[in-house]
Design an enzyme around this catalytic site. Sequence first.
Site, PDB file in Angstrom:
ATOM      1  N   HIS A 173      -4.437   2.675   7.489  1.00  0.00           N
ATOM      2  CA  HIS A 173      -3.332   2.234   8.346  1.00  0.00           C
ATOM      3  C   HIS A 173      -2.432   3.403   8.726  1.00  0.00           C
ATOM      4  O   HIS A 173      -2.246   4.326   7.954  1.00  0.00           O
ATOM      5  CB  HIS A 173      -2.481   1.190   7.614  1.00  0.00           C
ATOM      6  CG  HIS A 173      -3.129  -0.148   7.539  1.00  0.00           C
ATOM      7  ND1 HIS A 173      -2.813  -1.074   6.582  1.00  0.00           N
ATOM      8  CD2 HIS A 173      -4.086  -0.732   8.306  1.00  0.00           C
ATOM      9  CE1 HIS A 173      -3.541  -2.158   6.773  1.00  0.00           C
ATOM     10  NE2 HIS A 173      -4.321  -1.969   7.805  1.00  0.00           N
ATOM     11  N   GLU A 229       0.850  -1.186   0.000  1.00  0.00           N
ATOM     12  CA  GLU A 229       0.000   0.000   0.000  1.00  0.00           C
ATOM     13  C   GLU A 229       0.885   1.235   0.000  1.00  0.00           C
ATOM     14  O   GLU A 229       2.106   1.136   0.129  1.00  0.00           O
ATOM     15  CB  GLU A 229      -0.985  -0.011   1.174  1.00  0.00           C
ATOM     16  CG  GLU A 229      -0.374  -0.242   2.524  1.00  0.00           C
ATOM     17  CD  GLU A 229      -1.416  -0.443   3.633  1.00  0.00           C
ATOM     18  OE1 GLU A 229      -1.119  -0.019   4.756  1.00  0.00           O
ATOM     19  OE2 GLU A 229      -2.495  -1.012   3.400  1.00  0.00           O
TER      20      GLU A 229
END
Length: 291
Positions: free
Chosen positions: A249, A210
């Site tokens: 996150h 990511e």
Amino acid sequence: MSILIDKNIKVLVQGLTGKEGLFHTEQMINYGTSIVGGVTPGKGGKTYLGVPVFNTVEEAVKNTGGNVSVIFVPSPFASDAILESIFANVEVIVCITEGIPVSDMIIIKHLLKEKKSCLIGPNCPGIISPEESKVGIMPNSVFRKKGKIGIISRSGTLTYEAADQIVKLGYGISTAVGIGGDSVIGMSIKEIMELFLEDQETECIVMIGEIGGKLEIEAAEWIKKLNNQKPIISFIAGQTAPKGRTMGHAGAIIEKKIETAQVKMNIMKESGIHIVKSPANIGMTVYEVLH
């Protein structure tokens, strides 16, 4: 072979007696994992789910021979729980807890360099090797078939999605490792990749990254220098993410241009990695690459 865990591991659950600990311990037992002890200070001597509970990790290791630990301890106490396992020489520590301060993780990361333990997480779903063992919270139903595809992921849900697609196309999983989404974590993508490349049974690797950080870039640049024969397929989440905003996150924040999804994908492509633009195509890309 699977990596990091197999059917012979002996697992200790730190925080077994809490709600999360009890639920996931039962799931791990149902999957076939050998849970040999729990650790909750003040509850030593009791038994939960047929598993003896100890006050300290040291005591649990001495009495059970536990060599893997999984942590469901609330965030204010989780870094101490990791340290306790490190000092008890637990071989593999999996920390599920999220919200551990970065400053605590920097100390732990530094300490791990001198110790035998390896840490997966924090803020991760853990590790699973179908038909062998599960340490963490990955769904039992998805990981039923053993096979030759290894998965490394910074995202929990995308790990399950990728595995589901792969299994539906007739393949199996060797091991899936969710490394966690925080900015400072234990084992890196490169370190897990190294284990998969050495593993004779893993023939293809799926890497789910990511935005934010340089873990994927570090792994890609390392792979470029190798004479790697195993196909690697990668999807990077956050392709439309705005710069400077945390996306889900704690580690998923673009601070430099090199941390954007597009730049990561370009570097990987140059390193011979197969790039997937949409998570819906992960399984199909595995199929195409292996045919």
